[in-house]
Design a protein around this motif. Sequence first.
Motif, PDB file in Angstrom:
ATOM      1  N   ARG A  81       0.844  -1.206   0.000  1.00 30.42           N
ATOM      2  CA  ARG A  81       0.000   0.000   0.000  1.00 30.42           C
ATOM      3  C   ARG A  81       0.875   1.249   0.000  1.00 30.42           C
ATOM      4  O   ARG A  81       2.043   1.210   0.387  1.00 30.42           O
ATOM      5  N   GLU A  82       0.280   2.342  -0.432  1.00 30.61           N
ATOM      6  CA  GLU A  82       1.012   3.606  -0.474  1.00 30.61           C
ATOM      7  C   GLU A  82       1.218   4.136   0.942  1.00 30.61           C
ATOM      8  O   GLU A  82       0.283   4.154   1.744  1.00 30.61           O
TER       9      GLU A  82
ATOM     10  N   GLN B 298      -0.463   5.138   8.611  1.00 32.72           N
ATOM     11  CA  GLN B 298       0.560   5.461   7.605  1.00 32.72           C
ATOM     12  C   GLN B 298       0.193   4.928   6.222  1.00 32.72           C
ATOM     13  O   GLN B 298       0.760   5.347   5.223  1.00 32.72           O
TER      14      GLN B 298
ATOM     15  N   ASP C  94       1.138  15.250   5.076  1.00 34.28           N
ATOM     16  CA  ASP C  94      -0.218  14.782   4.764  1.00 34.28           C
ATOM     17  C   ASP C  94      -1.098  14.897   6.018  1.00 34.28           C
ATOM     18  O   ASP C  94      -0.748  14.334   7.067  1.00 34.28           O
TER      19      ASP C  94
ATOM     20  N   SER D  82       7.147   7.721   7.062  1.00 38.80           N
ATOM     21  CA  SER D  82       6.332   8.866   6.637  1.00 38.80           C
ATOM     22  C   SER D  82       7.117  10.171   6.640  1.00 38.80           C
ATOM     23  O   SER D  82       6.587  11.225   6.265  1.00 38.80           O
TER      24      SER D  82
ATOM     25  N   ARG E 237      -3.724  13.510   6.926  1.00 40.73           N
ATOM     26  CA  ARG E 237      -4.273  12.246   7.463  1.00 40.73           C
ATOM     27  C   ARG E 237      -3.377  11.667   8.561  1.00 40.73           C
ATOM     28  O   ARG E 237      -3.847  10.926   9.424  1.00 40.73           O
ATOM     29  N   LEU E 238      -2.069  12.033   8.532  1.00 42.64           N
ATOM     30  CA  LEU E 238      -1.153  11.530   9.566  1.00 42.64           C
ATOM     31  C   LEU E 238      -1.431  12.155  10.933  1.00 42.64           C
ATOM     32  O   LEU E 238      -0.891  11.708  11.945  1.00 42.64           O
TER      33      LEU E 238
ATOM     34  N   GLY F  76      -3.088   5.041   5.551  1.00 44.31           N
ATOM     35  CA  GLY F  76      -4.373   5.719   5.399  1.00 44.31           C
ATOM     36  C   GLY F  76      -5.541   5.060   6.100  1.00 44.31           C
ATOM     37  O   GLY F  76      -6.688   5.439   5.865  1.00 44.31           O
TER      38      GLY F  76
ATOM     39  N   LEU G 128       1.721   7.172   3.367  1.00 48.25           N
ATOM     40  CA  LEU G 128       1.506   8.617   3.432  1.00 48.25           C
ATOM     41  C   LEU G 128       2.760   9.288   3.993  1.00 48.25           C
ATOM     42  O   LEU G 128       3.422   8.752   4.882  1.00 48.25           O
ATOM     43  N   GLU G 129       3.064  10.457   3.472  1.00 49.39           N
ATOM     44  CA  GLU G 129       4.236  11.193   3.954  1.00 49.39           C
ATOM     45  C   GLU G 129       3.832  12.571   4.471  1.00 49.39           C
ATOM     46  O   GLU G 129       2.908  13.196   3.953  1.00 49.39           O
TER      47      GLU G 129
END
Length: 188
Positions: A4-5, A51, A11, A115, A13-14, A53, A7-8
């Motif tokens: 899965r991607e 991480q 972002d 991340s 969402r973190l 999502g 997140l960095e």
Amino acid sequence: MAIREILEAPDPRLKVVSEPVTRFDDELKTLVEDMFETMYDAPGIGLAAIQVGVPLRVLVIDLQPEDPDAEPEPCNHDGHHHHHQPTKREPRVFINPEILDPSDEHSVYQEGCLSVPEIYAEVERPARIRARWQDLDGNTHEEEMDGLMATCLQHEMDHLEGILFIDHLSRLKRNMALKKLEKLRKAA
Ligand code: NI
């Protein structure tokens, strides 16, 4: 399984506070499998669900990931290759983890995060903790931890509260880290 991607930062969402897991079902097992595959691929030693999502209180840790740069064994005489013995994996899953009795004594580790790629900084945390968590079947476990395991679990648990290791740094150092990250991203 699927990678899965990750997140960095920065972002948003973190920054989300993750929700407790209430259903120990196949969806959870798939999430955990994907998290391991994603973490080993990166490679890293810990990953929180947020991480990738997913805002659930799920962590995976393996302090001994396979070493991708390990030297292959030389050929033996009959021309066959010995297969390189990879470092033994020690995958651990922590669902709804809690920290009990953090020690007054602190230790300092150089931390990094999938991340916050390519940024490393020293972070001080309690040296010893007692951890309580659930496994994939919902059974509760408790264990005393110290060293890298204690640090790694605390780092990953921070993700569940929307906290990154750079949030433990001074504002100046954090902004420098975020600027460096932006530069690296533009250069990529
Ligand atoms: Ni992290």
